[in-house]
Each structure stands twice: as C-alpha cells, then as structure tokens.
Write an enzyme that holds these catalytic residues in place. Sequence first.
Site, PDB file in Angstrom:
ATOM      1  N   HIS B 450     -27.721 -15.419  29.129  1.00 24.28           N
ATOM      2  CA  HIS B 450     -26.826 -15.492  27.973  1.00 24.28           C
ATOM      3  C   HIS B 450     -27.157 -16.635  27.034  1.00 24.28           C
ATOM      4  O   HIS B 450     -26.548 -16.752  25.959  1.00 24.28           O
ATOM      5  CB  HIS B 450     -25.367 -15.603  28.419  1.00 24.28           C
ATOM      6  CG  HIS B 450     -24.420 -14.810  27.557  1.00 24.28           C
ATOM      7  ND1 HIS B 450     -24.695 -14.518  26.238  1.00 24.28           N
ATOM      8  CD2 HIS B 450     -23.213 -14.270  27.823  1.00 24.28           C
ATOM      9  CE1 HIS B 450     -23.690 -13.830  25.726  1.00 24.28           C
ATOM     10  NE2 HIS B 450     -22.786 -13.668  26.667  1.00 24.28           N
ATOM     11  N   ASP B 454     -27.695 -11.758  23.786  1.00 28.51           N
ATOM     12  CA  ASP B 454     -26.261 -11.496  23.656  1.00 28.51           C
ATOM     13  C   ASP B 454     -25.957 -10.070  24.098  1.00 28.51           C
ATOM     14  O   ASP B 454     -26.845  -9.248  24.270  1.00 28.51           O
ATOM     15  CB  ASP B 454     -25.779 -11.759  22.235  1.00 28.51           C
ATOM     16  CG  ASP B 454     -26.572 -10.948  21.220  1.00 28.51           C
ATOM     17  OD1 ASP B 454     -26.784 -11.455  20.106  1.00 28.51           O
ATOM     18  OD2 ASP B 454     -26.995  -9.811  21.537  1.00 28.51           O
TER      19      ASP B 454
END
Lengths: 372, 480
Positions: B450, B454
């Site tokens: 992350h 995304d």
Amino acid sequence: MILRLSNRACVLSGSARLKSTLSTCFDEMGKAGIILKSASTGIFENLALEDWIHDHVDLQNRSILLLWRNSPVVVIGRHQNPWQECNLPMLRRLGIPLARRRSGGGTVFHDFGNINMTFFTSKKKYDRHRNLKVVTSALKALKPDLDVTATDRFDILLNGHYKISGTAAKLGRTSAYHHCTLLCSVDRSVLSSVLKSNTSEVIRSNATPSVPSPVKNLSDVDPTLDSDTIMEAIASQYNNEFGFDSQVITVDPAHEALMPGIHKMSKDIQMWEWIYGKTPKFSVCASLVVDDVNVKLDMDIKSGIVEQCAVEIPEDWLPPETVNEFTSTLNGSKYCPNEAAVLLAAFVRTRSMSAGVAGKIQRLCEGVLSVM
Amino acid sequence: MAAMTSVRSSLTTLRRLVVSHRLQQGPRLQALGPAPVVHISTPLTSIHWRGFRSSHVASGHVLPFKLSDIGEGIMEVTVKEWYVKEGDRVCQFDSICEVQSDKASVTIASRYDGVIRKLYYDVDAVAHVGSTLVDIETDKAPEGDPEEDVVETPAMSYNHEKTQATPAVRRLAMENNIKLSEVVGTGKDGRILKEDIISFLAKQTGAILPYEVQNIPTPVISTPDTPPKEETPITAPPAIPRHIFSGEDRTEPLNGFQKAMVKTMSAALKTPHFGYCDEVDLTQLVRLRSELKDLAESRGVKLSYMPFFIKAASLGLLQFPVLNASVDESCQNITFKASHNIGLAMDTPQGLLVPNVKSVQALSVFDIAVELKRLQALGSAGQLGTADLTGGTFTLSNIGSIGGTYAKPVILPPEVAIGALGKIQVLPRFISRDEIAKAYIMNVSWSADHRVIDGATMSRFSNLWRSFLENPAAMVLDLK
C-alpha cells in the site's frame, strides 16, 4: 528351487506370539547355513536388510549368504567423502542416487549387471579369503579356463589385471559380515564417468580414498556368464565349501512384520545427515572465475555443515559488506547446493541491492554451488 | 562436615527406597546396571543426591578398556569416529567408536557400564590391538539392592536370551502391564525401545499405527468403555484399565530452508499489505483447456490452468507496470522492472520454494507450460538453482491445487504484489435474470504494497486479468 517366505508361513504353531520374525523362522529351520536372495532392487532396502540380519539374527552357530542386486546407484564406504569420490552433479542429472554403507572400503557403482554377495558369520568364523574362494571356485566351475584370482587386498582380478570384484566388511560385537561386488555386465561407460569426481582437486580431507582400478565385465570374456547363472553357481558353491544344504530363499525387505524395525533402518540411511553428514571433516579451496574476475573460495566443512566460509573478491567488484553477508549466509548451513541456493535467494531478496550487484551475486552463487 | 554426615546417613536410607537416574546430568538417559526405577523427587533427594553424585564418582573403579583382537591377524586400526566423549555415561554394549582396518569397519562396543573418563586416541589416529582405547569409570553397585525387587526381572525371550531394555522402558512396560517377553525389540541386538512398547500397545487397542507414526511417541487414548478389538493373529487381551500417556516435547534447531523462510517473511513484515479478493468465472477457460489438452500432450506437455493464469497476469502487467515494480529500502525510488519474471509458489518435499518463469511477456502459453514442467521436475528433485530462485518480480500462488478458497498471501520482497488462487468450484450462477447455469468459479486473493499501490489500481488490474480468463478469446487480440 526358490522357496518364498511369506508372513503367513512364519506365523507357525498355535501360539499367537508377536515374535514371528525372520529370526525365529531361521531358528525353526534349524539349518547351519542359509542362502537368501533379496526380492528388492532398492539400495536402501537392501542395505537395511543387511543391517537387520546383522543386528537381529543369531549368527553364533549359523552362517548366511545374501545375494542381491540394485538398480543404478553409487555406494560409498562408511568413512568416505562423496565429493571426492564421485561426480555429484552428474549423479543428480542422471537421477542416480547416492548411498553410504556401514562397512568400510571404497566407492562402487551398482546396476543390474552387478551382483552383491554378503557373507554373514560369527566373529570367530570371519574369513574373507574363504568367502572369496567360494566366488572364484564358482566361476571356474562355470568356465574352467577362466583366469580369476583373489588378491591380498581381497579384490578379485580377471586375467591378472582387471578388477571384477571389490570387498568391504563390517564387524560388530559378536558377528560380522563381509560383502563384495561382482561385475557381470555393468554399464562401464556410466561407471567410469560417475566415479570420476569433478571437485577432487579442490578438496583436502583425511577420508578413506578409493583406489581406482581398470575394470572389466565377466560377460566381456564369456557372454553366457549372466547374473542369474552366476548367482546359482555361487549358491551351490557356498553349500559345497561350507558343507551346507540350503536352497535359495527369497526375502522381501519391505516386509516390516517379518523384520520389525527394518523400515526405520531403511529410512535412517536415506537421510542427508547419514549420506552426506557422516563425511569426515574436510576443507575446500577453490579458485573460481566469475565475470572474468578471480574469486578464491575457502570453506571448512564438518559433518556436512559449513563451519567457516571465506571468499576473496576484489573490492571494486563487490563491496566487502555485501561479501561478508554473503559468506555469513552460508555459514552454518548444509554443504548442499539446494539449501545453499534457497538461502542465497532469500539473501538476495531481503537485502536491498541494485540490479547490477544482484546479478553479480547470483553469478557468484552459481560459481560456489558448482563445487558442492 | 557434620551436616554432610547426617545427610549421608539419611540419604542411605533414602537410597534403600529409591534411586533415580533421571537426576543424572548429561544428555543421555542411560541405565546404571540393574536398574531400580521408582522415582521420588523430594527436594532433599534432588539437591543433595546430585551433590553427592559428584563426590561419589571419585570412589568408582576406573577400568581401561582395551582394543581387542579384530581377527585375521590385524594389529592396528585407524580410529574413524567417536560416539562418546569424556564425561558421557555408557551402558554395556553401547557403541563407543568406529575403527577401520583394511576395508573393514568395526564398531567397538563398551564392555562395562559407567562413565567415560579418558579417550586415548583422536580421530584418524592409529590404535594398536591390545592398547587402551578409553578409561571407563564403573559405579559400585549400591549396597543391598532391595530396589531390584520393585522391578520385573528381565524377561526371558523366545530365543532364551536376556531381553534388553533400559529402566525407563521397563517402567513403561510395567505401568501398562506388558510382559517384555511379548514385545518385539527393534533396537540393537533386539533391545526393546520405548517405541516398541508404544506400538505393542497400539496393536492391543486395535489402532494400527503406520510405520512412520511408530517412530514418534503418539498419544494413545482409549476409554474404559471401548473393548479392545480382536486383531489377527493376536488374540484380544483382557480389558486392562489404560491411562493416557503423552509424548515428550521435542526441540530441534531450524534447518536451512526454514531459516530462509524466516528471513524472507520477516522482511515482508515491513511492507504494509492490503488485500483485495474477487471471483472469476472460468467456464470458458475450462472448455478451452479441454480442447487444447490433447494437442499439448502430443507436444509432450501436460496443460494445466496455470500457464493461462500466468500469461493473463503478464498481459495485465503491461497495462499496470507499477505492479511489476520494486521499491528501494529507503522508499525514495521505485524501479519499474522491464521483465515479467512471474514466480510460482511451489510445495516441494523440503518446503515452500518460489522459482520464477523469466520474461513471460515474450513467452506463449505453451512456452510457459514447458517451463513450468521443467521447474516442477527440478523442484521435486530438490535441484532448483539460484537462477531459477532469484529475479522474480511478481508471484502467483496456486494454493487451490491443494485446497482453499480465499487466502491472505504475504508479498515476497522486493516485489509489491502477490495473488493467491483458490480451488475451482462448480457453482450455480445466474446467466440472465431468471436462468441458473453451472459455472466454474475460482476465487483470487491479491495482496499489494500500500505504499505504492492503491486499491483502485489493484482493482483495475484484477478486472483486466479476470476479463482475459473469463473470455480467453480476448487474449488472442493482445498476442505478441
């Protein structure tokens, strides 16, 4: 006549005792000499069968001859160094397994053209020359003009020059066994290529070395001498020499109920810790060329584990900290290319490095692995 | 000294009741001759007995154990391996060392019970027959052995030999009301081991344990209600109240493979993972594969679904190169890797290995299948090399081949994404508003880093990958 012993045959009498094993079957037979033939061609099962008989059968008043053959395998002696004795990369490529036996002696190659004979006796009756006489007499009975002689070193030579049989022995507390090979129709090209090590020059060790000899097959001098014929001849000569009257009994080493504990024995000798780990202490000193750079590799190996690993690399090719981490990854790991590959892959993954350095490390790995 | 004397006399009394060898130091639990077995561990016994042990030892009898005649006129041998070291306790008949002479390997066994006090030769030294190999300190038998009555006397076996078993094994047999003469010993010289008692018990309760299990002491639980089953050729023994006996904890160091996994997974912790799961309808792919299976086999390769999954992933990575990237340690730079080296999580006999297929963007589905076959063969033979194990940029794990639907895979550094494929299930699905049809459904669970990926990117990549598999004809348009 081949008499097959099954588990049912041995559960005799009304007493449903657990102890109906091969050992008790021999007791019930009451013979002084027994000839066995193994139904298996798996080296580990057959070596386990030898060990089981040695450990569990009462040999004080009884002798046993065991005849067995294996699918292609290289067998090293108890105190030998496999890296010194055979070409391990070739064995892996050809899918030929490696086994370490419990008796001493040198390295041999078995395939279906090779007969193995094990003479089990009490320690008092241990006599290797007499056993070899059984073999040479049996061969001469088949072909009277065959020039086969046993030497002082317990080899059997054909025509005074070619080795057709090698010997090894194991002595325990009260009993002993002497086993030997016999080349009938072995694939000699495979034999000579697998028994030539690719790394013997870089190894320094006190392990028992093998003495290489020129070999020949019995079938080369007489094509009628095939394994089955020879085994029958040896069996009957064994009876003659020692005054026994045994038929050849087939035994299946996979029969755990008949030989309790044999399965575990067979598994134990397949472990890496036995085959490779029992190698006496040795060191490797190799000069490799990686990317046109000279690399010097020094390793000390004890019980198959890398105790010390040092690599000499020019500083401008790889930074010293990276090199140090590389060697410390190998320290304490098995001297085994698969394990080293996995450890070094984890090292490359977890240590942040540029693509150029990663490539160099990978080629260095390959160089190091090539001597394992 | 007065304190010592009083302790000594009370100790002698205690010794009349019990001697425990579990108090001995040293890694081996060995018998001390004819062994008393009942164990009392009062603080007095444990602490003071041990104290006495060290001083008691000095009064034992040190015997030289000489190398006996090997036979065949051999006068000297080479010592090859020691099985004991100074301070070890040995029993009569335990192996002491291995010597070699002239192609014969000889195992030398101890003649006495006692403690090894001195080794006379190093490894590779030459020992002469008749010379001393080791000094063994034998222990005096404790005065007046009333403890011996407590233990069942050594049973006479079928062969009329003394049945050998350590006191721990004898106690186990006694606790379970087993006659040692009925048990087959699988140890050296027919010695009865703990495993033999356990397997004997297992047979009695009707639970036949497979060979492998017999090596590990397995807890055998049997309730008093369950009558022992009849088992040929053994007749059922009378119902004996049994209690649960459990195995012992076993600690061993991690092997090389486990260490590699520890290293990799610990590094993976630094990556903040997020998960994304979806469902793929493989009905059309299943049909395509069954059509192509025979053609592939004629070319020598067994076609599975993996080559399709891998190729579809590569086609997806062409559109979303950030998933085939790598972040440096300080997270300052991101490197977009040109080559799609897609890793396969492989379950080998040694454990989890992740070899990768190089440059998938330049390979056809068939090429990938060939490469998979090569890697699988090497993996099962334990011969994967560094070239195959390094350089991966993206990984797929087909855990569904073993089982499972959803997973939460761990990203392998220095990659940024990984996908875990569940098993293919046949499920009903609506194909139009009112009609249900059979569909081949597989779940995929993605994990991504992350810091640089995304959710939207992962979702779009997953949709694209899914579209190639749900409609394989679409892959044809993007073939290079």
